[in-house]
Each structure stands twice: as structure tokens, then as C-alpha cells.
Design an enzyme around this catalytic site. Structure first.
Site, PDB file in Angstrom:
ATOM      1  N   LYS A 121       0.838  -1.199   0.000  1.00  0.00           N
ATOM      2  CA  LYS A 121       0.000   0.000   0.000  1.00  0.00           C
ATOM      3  C   LYS A 121       0.872   1.248   0.000  1.00  0.00           C
ATOM      4  O   LYS A 121       0.686   2.148  -0.827  1.00  0.00           O
ATOM      5  CB  LYS A 121      -0.927   0.007   1.213  1.00  0.00           C
ATOM      6  CG  LYS A 121      -1.839   1.227   1.281  1.00  0.00           C
ATOM      7  CD  LYS A 121      -2.732   1.200   2.505  1.00  0.00           C
ATOM      8  CE  LYS A 121      -1.961   1.632   3.737  1.00  0.00           C
ATOM      9  NZ  LYS A 121      -2.848   1.837   4.915  1.00  0.00           N
ATOM     10  N   ASP A 139      -6.345   0.483   0.285  1.00  0.00           N
ATOM     11  CA  ASP A 139      -6.579   0.671   1.718  1.00  0.00           C
ATOM     12  C   ASP A 139      -7.984   0.191   2.042  1.00  0.00           C
ATOM     13  O   ASP A 139      -8.644  -0.443   1.211  1.00  0.00           O
ATOM     14  CB  ASP A 139      -6.392   2.137   2.106  1.00  0.00           C
ATOM     15  CG  ASP A 139      -7.353   3.070   1.374  1.00  0.00           C
ATOM     16  OD1 ASP A 139      -8.195   2.581   0.587  1.00  0.00           O
ATOM     17  OD2 ASP A 139      -7.271   4.290   1.601  1.00  0.00           O
TER      18      ASP A 139
END
Length: 210
Positions: A121, A139
Site C-alpha cells: 500500500k 486501503d
């Protein structure tokens, strides 16, 4: 609609709703962004933005972080939660960037994820925002919304990342992810989505979620 058609439709809808697709985290250079993203784990971006000014004022260079006393950093970032592990990884990240990458934050995911505390991420955010490369930041907002609007049927972040890279044009990925975060906060929340004012109601209805 195909998933690609849904994706293109979502891109256009979100462009109209959020023309300025900007990262919610404040920073002035690539390493500061890396630090801010690390602090955002299990913490709101708003809280991180309250904490980082004092941190960035005290630690201005990579060497400042490398030579920092972990206790000092812990004190500065305490309110972000998990401050002990975050402080340790911030110092380790700085040393990794300095010692293994010549003081330059890496421009690719494979190198970035070798740094302490950096996952896919974070790596995607860096390569997209800093280097303008293809990126999909997965996310909690992206996991929830991509499923709701029929882009994926998957909960694993890495699988979602690769699935979305097949249907989101590479030049749109970074901005799309920022817009998804804004959309998730404003309208498509986890517990009480504001479906009555949702600009993507069409997509959502088509996948039978309402």
C-alpha cells in the site's frame, strides 16, 4: 457493464465530484511522505497531519532520522498509536534509504517493500505520487468501495491491486485512489453510506447491493 466499463464510469464520476485528487497526508519531500504513510497505519490522516509538523521541523534530513534517538521520535509521534514500532521503523527506513539506495527513496515497489515498515500500500502510494508511475493503493476504503461498485469480488489487498491494474488505465490509478478515499469519507462510509446522494448509485444498484 463489464468491470472495465464500470471502472471507467467510476473514474469519470469521481473526477467530477473531486477534481483535485490530492494526497491527504502533508509532506514536502519523498521521505517525509514515506514517514507520514507509516504513521497513518491504524491512525487517521488528520491526526498524522497534526503530528508531522513538529517531527519534520526537528528532523530535516535523512541523516537526522538515521542519527535520531528513538525515544525522541516516540515522544513526537505518540498520539498516532503504535508509536514504538513506528519510531523504530522510521529510523530503519532512513538507514535503508541512505545505506542501500544512495539516499534516494526507491522508485519501484520491489525495492520499497524491502524497507522496514513499508508494504505494498505504501509502496504504491510512493511510486504513484512521487514518481508518477502506475499504482493502485489498496486501503480499507478501496477494499470496501471496489467491491461495492462491482470492480472486484475480493478482500485480499494484493489480489485487489492486481485486479484493478487490469481495468484502471495506468495514468488514472493514482488519482483514482485518492478520489476513492475522499468518496469513502464523504459518502460511501463503512457503516452508514449516504446512498441517497451517491453519485455512483447506478454502479452500486447494478451489482445488487441496494
Amino acid at each position: 457493464m463489464t468491470k472495465k466499463e464500470r471502472a471507467l464510469n467510476a473514474i469519470e464520476v469521481l473526477k467530477k465530484e473531486y477534481p483535485e485528487a490530492i494526497c491527504s497526508l502533508n509532506s514536502s519531500n519523498p521521505f517525509e511522505l514515506l514517514v507520514a504513510v507509516r504513521l497513518s497505519a491504524q491512525c487517521t490522516d488528520a491526526r498524522v497531519n497534526l503530528v508531522t509538523p513538529a517531527l519534520f521541523e526537528k528532523y530535516k534530513t535523512l541523516d537526522d532520522y538515521c542519527n535520531a534517538d528513538v525515544k525522541d521520535i516516540e515522544e513526537l509521534i505518540h498520539s498516532c498509536g503504535f508509536y514504538k514500532s513506528k519510531a523504530t521503523s522510521i529510523i530503519d527506513m532512513a538507514k535503508g534509504v541512505r545505506d542501500r539506495f544512495g539516499g534516494v527513496v526507491p522508485n519501484n515497489i520491489d525495492d520499497l517493500i524491502t524497507l522496514n515498515g513499508v508494504g505494498r500500500k505504501t509502496a504504491n502510494l510512493i511510486v504513484g505520487d512521487v514518481y508518477g508511475k502506475e499504482s493502485i493503493v489498496v486501503d480499507t476504503h478501496m477494499i470496501r468501495i471496489a467491491n461495492r461498485i462491482g470492480l472486484v469480488n475480493e478482500k485480499d489487498p494484493k489480489k485487489i491491486e492486481f485486479a484493478l491494474k487490469k481495468i484502471i488505465p495506468s495514468e488514472e490509478g493514482s488519482d483514482f485512489c485518492h478520489r476513492i478515499v475522499l468518496f469513502g469519507r464523504d459518502i460511501c462510509s463503512a457503516r452508514k453510506p449516504k446512498c441517497d446522494i451517491c453519485p455512483m448509485e447506478y454502479n452500486c444498484k447494478k451489482v445488487g447491493l441496494k
